[in-house]
Enzyme design. Sequence first.
Site, PDB file in Angstrom:
ATOM      1  N   GLU A 144       0.821  -1.110  -0.014  1.00 28.54           N
ATOM      2  CA  GLU A 144       0.036  -0.069  -0.190  1.00 28.54           C
ATOM      3  C   GLU A 144       0.838   1.114   0.151  1.00 28.54           C
ATOM      4  O   GLU A 144       0.637   2.053   1.037  1.00 28.54           O
ATOM      5  CB  GLU A 144      -0.955   0.171   1.262  1.00 28.54           C
ATOM      6  CG  GLU A 144      -2.017  -1.204   1.249  1.00 28.54           C
ATOM      7  CD  GLU A 144      -2.721  -1.095   2.497  1.00 28.54           C
ATOM      8  OE1 GLU A 144      -2.885  -0.220   3.215  1.00 28.54           O
ATOM      9  OE2 GLU A 144      -3.779  -1.935   2.484  1.00 28.54           O
ATOM     10  N   GLU A 146      -5.168  -8.870   0.866  1.00 27.92           N
ATOM     11  CA  GLU A 146      -5.813  -8.384   2.332  1.00 27.92           C
ATOM     12  C   GLU A 146      -7.567  -8.204   1.980  1.00 27.92           C
ATOM     13  O   GLU A 146      -7.658  -7.571   1.043  1.00 27.92           O
ATOM     14  CB  GLU A 146      -5.298  -7.265   2.826  1.00 27.92           C
ATOM     15  CG  GLU A 146      -3.925  -7.375   3.489  1.00 27.92           C
ATOM     16  CD  GLU A 146      -3.489  -5.972   4.165  1.00 27.92           C
ATOM     17  OE1 GLU A 146      -4.496  -5.137   4.620  1.00 27.92           O
ATOM     18  OE2 GLU A 146      -2.441  -5.885   4.214  1.00 27.92           O
TER      19      GLU A 146
HETATM   20  O1  IFM Z   1      -3.702  -3.248   9.471  1.00 24.02           O
HETATM   21  C1  IFM Z   1      -3.901  -2.853   7.954  1.00 24.02           C
HETATM   22  C2  IFM Z   1      -2.791  -3.390   7.396  1.00 24.02           C
HETATM   23  O2  IFM Z   1      -1.410  -2.972   8.058  1.00 24.02           O
HETATM   24  C3  IFM Z   1      -2.700  -2.619   5.640  1.00 24.02           C
HETATM   25  N1  IFM Z   1      -4.067  -2.692   5.214  1.00 24.02           N
HETATM   26  C4  IFM Z   1      -5.219  -2.303   5.998  1.00 24.02           C
HETATM   27  C5  IFM Z   1      -5.083  -2.895   7.398  1.00 24.02           C
HETATM   28  C6  IFM Z   1      -6.484  -2.589   8.054  1.00 24.02           C
HETATM   29  O3  IFM Z   1      -6.390  -1.375   8.178  1.00 24.02           O
END
Ligand code: IFM
Length: 450
Positions: A167, A353
Amino acid sequence: MVRKLLFPSQFYWGTATASYQIEGGWNEDGKGASIWDTFSHTQGKIEDGSTGDVACDHYHRWREDVALMKEIGCNAYRFSISWPRVIPLGKGRINPAGLDFYDRLVDALLEAKITPFITLYHWDLPQALQDEGGWANRDTAYYFADYASVVAHKLGDRVKHWITHNEPWVVAWIGYGWGVHAPGLKNEKIALQVAHHLLLSHGVAVRVLRDACSGGEIGITLNLSPVHPASEREEDKLAARRYDGFLNRWFLDPIFYGHYPPDVLELYIQYAPRIDPGDMATISYKVDFLGVNYYSRSVMKFNPAAGPLQAEGVAPEGAEFTEMGWEIYPPGLYEILMRVGRDYQPEKLYITENGAAFADEIAPDGGVHDLKRISYLREHFAQAQKAIQDGAKLAGYFIWSLMDNFEWAHGFTKRFGIIYTDYQTQKRIMKDSALWYKKVIENNAVEIED
Ligand code: IFM
């Protein structure tokens, strides 16, 4: 009627974590300080005043955590490496004890038949590099490539899935532009330069990883959202288009096509990054997959006072939200997977994710009955399966997260895990969602009721 939605054979079912969020052991065995150590130790930065000093104590309890993954039946695990654990000052001297920690973890995963997916940068930059400007300093991109080389030479014989960055949008804007994350800078003028250096470091690391790790798959993970206009008005459509450029295309276009989106570049012309000759070719070195982190969609309306984009986010009426305040919008996962497939043709996609924070509690019977999370995951799995049916080259799904952990500026106030973490005792309790996930994996299918 109950329908069984089947996934492809060989599909990767995993969970994801990040070093700073779970490891603890913040100053053990020669680890250097990261920007998150500094930031969380600064009063007022973290909602509940907590730090990641201990977090889930995974640094000591990793064997138990691998055993839990095995019990759930996961065949993949995405985790990140702490750069300052491996190279305490970010460049120069290597810390063998740090490398050994990941070496043992990889061996234990393989022994449990769990395929490791390594993220090299999930936000814990060595503080010593931040002292020289961090990601605003172009040199950091090359130190990152050296670090990638060190890790790949140690683990590349066994690890075949590599993610350079997690990200970069969040790092550039939330960390350097708005100061809510480490390093806590509030300087919008440098955010796009930071983003450029992150992308450049991705490109140079792709080359390094390719050389160091034969047969490896290399990619990057982006936080992507479909962006919808708040109404059918032309100005809201324009706001949505601009925000899509800012959030999605700013990263996708350079990685896949080697240029920044001209519309966003024009809007941010006064903060445009310095691009050296050859940079865009480096950034667009071929990747083997794109990692998609999906949580929600964005809904935008036109607001002439809202910065260069003149776009403001709105919360759709009647929607349901998670504890993060993010709208629950499963069709957005289908939409984003199909869209990146159509517009960028990545060779492969992973959902690196997806998950949700809810206010989980231990029930009197000792269980954690997180029915909302099961419903969230079920709906999103169904959308992913639909995308596969419609041609998306999706090869795996990683739930965020294996266990409740340090949710950055929110500290321990948000629980994303399918395993409950009792931070007082470090006891782990499988939530109902973990038991449900076990069945999904066993069946290689999700059941939905029509
Ligand atoms: O916890 C975070 C992660 O580190 C990166 N993506 C989003 C998740 C939730 O906010």
